[in-house]
Enzyme design. Structure first.
Site, short mmCIF file in Angstrom:
data_model
loop_
_atom_site.label_atom_id
_atom_site.label_comp_id
_atom_site.label_asym_id
_atom_site.label_seq_id
_atom_site.Cartn_x
_atom_site.Cartn_y
_atom_site.Cartn_z
N LEU A 181 -22.28 -2.79 -6.39
CA LEU A 181 -23.13 -1.60 -6.41
C LEU A 181 -22.62 -0.64 -7.47
O LEU A 181 -23.37 -0.03 -8.22
CB LEU A 181 -23.10 -0.92 -5.03
CG LEU A 181 -23.57 -1.77 -3.85
CD1 LEU A 181 -23.35 -1.03 -2.54
CD2 LEU A 181 -25.03 -2.13 -4.00
N GLY A 235 -36.98 -5.18 -13.91
CA GLY A 235 -36.18 -5.17 -12.68
C GLY A 235 -36.03 -3.73 -12.19
O GLY A 235 -35.93 -2.80 -12.99
N ARG A 290 -10.37 -15.90 0.07
CA ARG A 290 -11.74 -16.38 0.21
C ARG A 290 -11.97 -17.79 -0.30
O ARG A 290 -12.52 -18.64 0.39
CB ARG A 290 -12.67 -15.51 -0.64
CG ARG A 290 -13.14 -14.29 0.02
CD ARG A 290 -14.10 -13.60 -0.92
NE ARG A 290 -14.50 -12.34 -0.31
CZ ARG A 290 -15.44 -11.54 -0.78
NH1 ARG A 290 -16.07 -11.86 -1.89
NH2 ARG A 290 -15.75 -10.45 -0.17
#
Lengths: 640, 258, 244
Positions: A443, A42, A332
């Site tokens: 991230l 990856g 959410r």
């Protein structure tokens, strides 16, 4: 029974990482590093940053990715930003505050000291990225700009317009290319990992298929690092890239690595809905839209009028009616569940009936068209590009979509799985986000793992073993290679009538229906019956055109779908066994009167780790108990 | 919608390749272009024919993987749009659509519409980075950057490396890509120490990959899905000239006997 | 010198050479058109057309410091070198570009490239051919398309351009040069990296305006003769011009 030693340092949380580095981790000297070969699978944020960092340290690194260039990995699509507790705003942010937000956001299903370390490393990530030339937004005066994100109380999110992931990935990619040029890293593009090779209980290499030539080869190494991302595509429709898959992780699981919390999947409430059966992926719209948009559906399932012509009395503002205190700004997961609920009642809008209106008419009337437009110009433009509708003229249509998967391979504090020498970093491990992930921290986790954690922790393992004591001549490699070839041949030999794509779509529907936004015992059990039936049909009726010894995208897809089929079952099983609601995992049986997730800390404050027991045998559930010493358990409460 | 497709088919790098025609009658306007291609492939698969190989991944316009020349234009007729974000409503019912791969000797066709763009990676390897190790770094605010400079650098860094510039350029030049990458770093203080060496080595790698020369047509800019400006080409030209003519060849030269 | 060689070997360096030689040739055109306009200023009190005087001046410019013709021939050599270099690098670049796209598109469509840009090779070839023709016509007098006598510039022009085919041909070529310059001049700024988004608009407009002015200046001469707007020049002895 798996041996799950989390190797958590015994030290106060504030200096656990430093203590661990100083006292628990052995190092490999610079002269010896080139003798150790490390495979990284990856090349997204985690993989590229890890490969670049280890290459620069002197390790002999080989990196594999299935795309045509390491720069294409799906980290590139992250829009919003990256958190770091720099406290540039002087608004009371700190490592502790970021730790607290992440742990609370994860609904207390993550390992405290991992989370704290993530918060601690967040600031170094920004320093590292800027030194690579990542052009973060700046204020007048040239200092870094921040914005608030995901409902936290401080402004700590760093960003590059709406393309933060792209810029961070290009930074990591450029670092990787630097090491490739220096011959410290060897890159293999268009190669897909199809199995892990385990020798004497240790991870010693991988078997890959060259996607262009179809050639299947083995690669031996002293350690293998999986940075293979998440598995949201088990739902077929998700915000993931088309190529994202679970194969590498699932193959590792079949070779003995524990799979942790597979049922924890994050669902985002505001994506652009599917427009038909041909839909191939979903695109996310920023959640900030809910600040000014009113969500509604027509009261009448047979409503035929255009949304603008439907009078107020025939509109069902279901969030405002059901949650008068919070209205459209409910959390959410609540927003997502209610959207599904009204659509299941037949009130949904759009061509598929799976969509709800997000209406800006009231905001435009109140604040003026220019004010609304200036706030959301790029989002409106993006929406119009995809749907051809102008949100100023007609309400947007939105629907929840699978976005991120918190579950992944079980890893210890060193990010090593229970298979010695096999590491998992970034979204492919389970470590830091618990049962739900805070906005702008994916991230951060990938880069903390890749730049700062794995380069240090891998040395500890390597220093305890001889370097280069294995080659691909070892029978285990031949065996694994043969198994991979047989699997490919078996897939090619089915010669049925249906494409891999059609099976993937069908699996996606099952998963969405039975293991989606909200789950219950009966439905999960039904899912567990449907998946094996679909798998049986897959083996009976799959049709693969072309030649396995050529570039064959249907074959690539079929292999991934097959692993998704097996994995989907594991997910349902986990969701069934976790008889509580927490974070994104909502079991209808366990909710507060307001419809919020109700945790059961007494019985479920553990990590579910599944152990593969062979084809056709139920996997075994192992538990890693979680302790909450630094941050006492508290009920999630977004209301006060 | 009914459409007629003419698609480039090529079974391997060595195959000569040819155009093949297909008809699709179950296309709807809301489909993305790649969903239309999925539909074609589903049909071909069921018919026992080989589906069309094409590169794609994120399908939201940032990974830079999709690469099709549609009716003679890289990424199709809509400007500032990648193939994956192009929708069938931009085509008429009954339209004839020609689909070809990127054409450049530096981008050999691998199969059908899939090309090998590793030349771009090698251009980056030649200098598209700030030499760096992972580890402690100074606080970013110790080196302020004028916001307009940071924004211009970001304009350049927005390049998704798809290769449309090469495909669109009548000369098969890669100047837009190379200049965007070199300018992104060349504008920022972090990229200054290597700025001129970077310009020289990236250009030299670009040349050895066999890309053509820029003749200032600006076709790259017009077909770039991110609208990268050819002003960056001017910038790279200027940096390259300075590097070649003005900058010292060996910065240590001052200490040699004169 | 090493640096120049290295520069020459690179694609960008070749383009820079095309730009610099282009600039020299552009400068020449400016001077040429300025000189040409002397056909409109009439004659001196001896009846010698100013343009004839100017032609003579060019031959002796630099005297007495330099021998007669030295300056003229130096300029001619620089121009010749520029033309050769300009053509050489452009042809080399075109060959590179052809190699860069061995298989062409079945369908090809342009979003931005102007015809001027796409036709540079064509317009350049026309201009190259024209230069040879033009020298043989008006400088050496090898090609006779009317009465020709060395030194009698005005009468030579008048004689050739009263022929509509000659005048028409010259006007056509001037338009081609204009098209070539329209892309070339702006392109030069871009290639030398002196373009800049802030001044590009000005640069583009300025280069188009200057190009237009040059070309109109050039066209004015054959057009005026063609339409009979120019009086006949007095006959004068050649000695008057050269002073011998």
């Amino acid at each position: 029974m798996l041996t799950l030693d989390p190797k958590i340092p015994v030290s106060p949380i504030e200096d656990a990482w430093t203590f661990h580095k100083n006292n628990n981790l052995r190092l490999v000297g610079p002269k010896n590093r080139p003798k150790y070969k490390v495979i990284v699978v990856g090349s997204g944020l985690a993989g590229a940053s890890a490969a670049a960092s280890m290459g620069a340290m002197g390790y002999n690194v080989e990196c594999f990715c299935f795309q045509d260039s390491p720069r294409r990995a799906h980290s590139i699509a992250a829009q919003g930003g990256i958190n770091a507790s720099k406290n540039y705003r002087n608004d009371g942010d700190s490592t502790w505050r970021l730790f607290y937000d992440t742990q609370k956001g994860g609904d207390y299903r993550a390992r405290e000291k991992n989370v704290y370390r993530l918060a601690e490393l967040s600031t170094s990530i920004i320093d590292q990225a800027v030194s690579q030339g990542v052009p973060f937004a700046r204020e007048y005066g040239g200092k870094l700009a921040n914005r608030s994100f995901g409902g936290v109380l401080v402004e700590r999110t760093f960003y590059c317009r709406g393309e933060t992931g792209q810029q961070l990935l290009l930074g990591a990619y450029s670092a990787l290319e630097e090491q490739i040029a220096a011959k410290k890293v060897k890159m293999h593009t268009r190669h897909e990992m199809l199995d892990l090779v385990v020798v004497d209980g240790r991870s010693r290499g991988i078997v890959v298929r060259n996607l262009e030539t179809g050639e299947i080869t083995s690669h031996a190494a002293d350690a293998v690092v999986l940075a293979t991302g998440g598995y949201g595509n088990v739902f077929y429709l998700s915000t993931n890239a088309k190529g994202c898959n679970v194969t590498a992780n699932f193959r590792a699981y079949r070779k003995g690595a524990g799979f942790a919390n597979p049922c924890f999947t994050q669902i985002h409430p505001t994506s652009i809905p599917a427009s038909g059966d041909y839909q191939s992926k979903l695109t996310l719209m920023s959640e900030s839209l809910r600040n000014d948009g009113r969500i509604w559906v027509p009261r009448d399932a047979d409503e035929k009028r255009a949304p603008k012509d439907i009078p107020e009395k025939d509109r069902y503002y279901y969030l405002e009616e059901r949650y008068p205190r919070f209205g459209n700004l409910v959390p959410r997961d609540v927003a997502a569940r209610n959207a599904k609920d009204v659509c299941d009642q037949g009130l949904g809008v759009g061509p598929t009936g799976y969509g709800v209106y997000l209406d800006f008419a009231a905001a435009i009337e109140e604040k003026g068209i220019d004010a609304v437009k200036s706030k959301y110009a790029n989002l409106f433009e993006m929406y119009q590009r995809i749907t051809d509708d102008d949100p100023v003229e007609t309400p947007m249509r939105i629907y929840p979509a699978v976005h991120y998967t918190m579950g992944g391979l079980w890893v210890d504090y060193n990010l090593m799985t229970n298979v010695p020498g096999l590491y998992a970093i970034g979204e492919s491990n389970f470590a830091d986000h618990g049962a739900n992930r805070l906005g702008a921290s994916s991230l951060m986790q990938c880069l903390a793992d890749g730049y700062f954690i794995i380069p240090v922790t891998i040395g500890d393992y390597l220093s305890r073993h001889e370097s280069g004591d294995i080659t691909t001549d070892h029978p285990a490699f031949k065996e694994t290679e043969t198994a991979v070839r047989e699997r490919v041949n078996k897939l090619m030999a089915v010669k049925g009538t249906r494409s891999a794509q059609s099976f993937h779509r069908e699996l996606g529907k099952i998963m969405w229906e039975h293991c989606g936004i909200s789950r219950n015992k009966e439905s999960l059990e039904e899912g567990l019956r449907k998946i094996p039936a679909l798998r049986e049909e897959f083996w009976r009726d799959l049709k693969l055109p072309g030649d396995p010894a050529e570039l064959n995208q249907s074959l690539e897809h079929a292999g991934r779908v097959l692993d998704f089929l097996d994995f989907g079952e594991l997910m349902c099983r986990d969701a069934l066994l976790r008889d509580e609601s927490c974070g994104c995992h909502f079991r209808e049986e366990h909710q507060t009167p307001e419809g919020e997730a109700e945790r059961n800390d007494e019985d479920y404050a553990f990590v579910s780790v599944f152990e593969y027991k062979g084809e056709g045998t139920e996997p075994e559930l192992n538990k890693e108990p979680l302790s909450f010493d630094a941050l006492p358990l508290a009920a999630r409460n977004y209301k006060t | 919608m009914r459409i007629k497709l003419h698609v480039w088919r090529q079974s391997s790098r060595s195959d000569k390749g040819h155009m093949e025609s297909y008809e699709l009658d179950n296309v709807v306007e809301e489909m993305s272009f790649l969903e239309m291609m999925d539909t074609l492939n589903e049909k071909l698969t069921v018919e026992g024919k080989e589906p069309v190989a094409f590169d794609h991944d994120c399908r939201e316009g940032v990974c830079g993987m999709c690469s099709m020349v549609i009716n003679g234009e890289a990424h199709g007729p809509k400007s500032k749009t990648t193939t994956c974000q192009l929708y069938m409503r931009h085509f008429d019912d009954g339209a004839e659509i020609f689909i070809e791969p990127w054409r450049a000797s530096a981008f050999p066709v691998v199969r059908d519409l899939v090309v090998d763009r590793s030349a771009f990676d090698r251009i980056i390897q030649a200098g598209g980075y700030v030499s760096n190790h992972s580890g402690p770094k100074p606080d970013p605010n110790s080196i302020p950057i004028e916001p307009n400079i940071a924004e211009t650098a970001l304009d350049a860094a927005t390049c998704i490396g798809c290769g449309a510039c090469v495909a669109a350029c009548p000369n098969g030049s890669a100047m837009l890509f190379t200049s965007a990458k070199a300018s992104h770093l060349g504008l920022l203080p972090q990229g200054q120490p290597e700025r001129f060496d970077r310009a020289k080595s990236m250009v030299s790698q670009m040349e050895s990959e066999g890309f053509g020369s820029c003749r200032n047509y600006a076709e790259c800019e017009a077909q770039c899905p991110k609208g990268i400006s050819i002003a960056f080409i001017g910038r790279l030209n200027s940096d390259f000239l300075k590097a070649s003519l003005v900058e010292p060849i060996d910065r240590r030269g001052d200490m040699k006997a004169q | 010198m090493n640096r120049i060689q290295t520069l020459y070997k690179s694609i960008i360096g070749k383009k820079v050479i095309a730009a610099v030689t282009g600039l020299i040739l552009f400068g020449f055109l400016l001077g040429h058109v300025a000189g040409n306009l002397k056909v409109f200023t009439g004659s001196n009190d001896q009846g010698i057309p100013h343009i004839d005087e100017y032609g003579q001046f060019l031959k002796v410019a630099g005297e007495p410091l330099l021998p007669a013709g030295a300056l003229l021939w130096s300029a001619r050599l620089v121009l010749l070198a520029s033309v050769i270099l300009h053509i050489t690098v452009v042809v080399q670049l075109a060959m590179l570009s052809a190699e860069a796209r061995p298989v062409s598109y079945v369908k090809s469509k342009k979003k931005a490239a102007s015809l001027a840009a796409l036709w540079m090779m064509f317009s350049g070839s026309v201009i190259a051919g024209f230069i040879v023709f033009h020298i043989l016509h008006f400088t050496t007098g090898t090609i006779q398309l009317g009465e020709f006598e060395h030194g009698y510039v005005y009468n030579n022009l008048r004689s050739s351009f009263s022929n509509p085919f000659v005048a028409g041909g010259y006007i056509f070529v001037m338009v081609v040069i204009g098209v070539h310059l329209n892309h070339g001049v702006w392109s030069m700024f871009q290639t030398l990296g002196i373009d800049n988004p802030d001044r590009n608009k000005f640069l583009r407009t300025a280069s188009t305006a200057v190009t237009m002015a040059i070309i109109l200046g050039f066209i004015a001469v054959p057009a005026s003769f063609l339409f009979g707007l120019m009086p006949e020049a007095a006959n004068y002895a050649h000695d008057l011009l050269t002073g011998h």
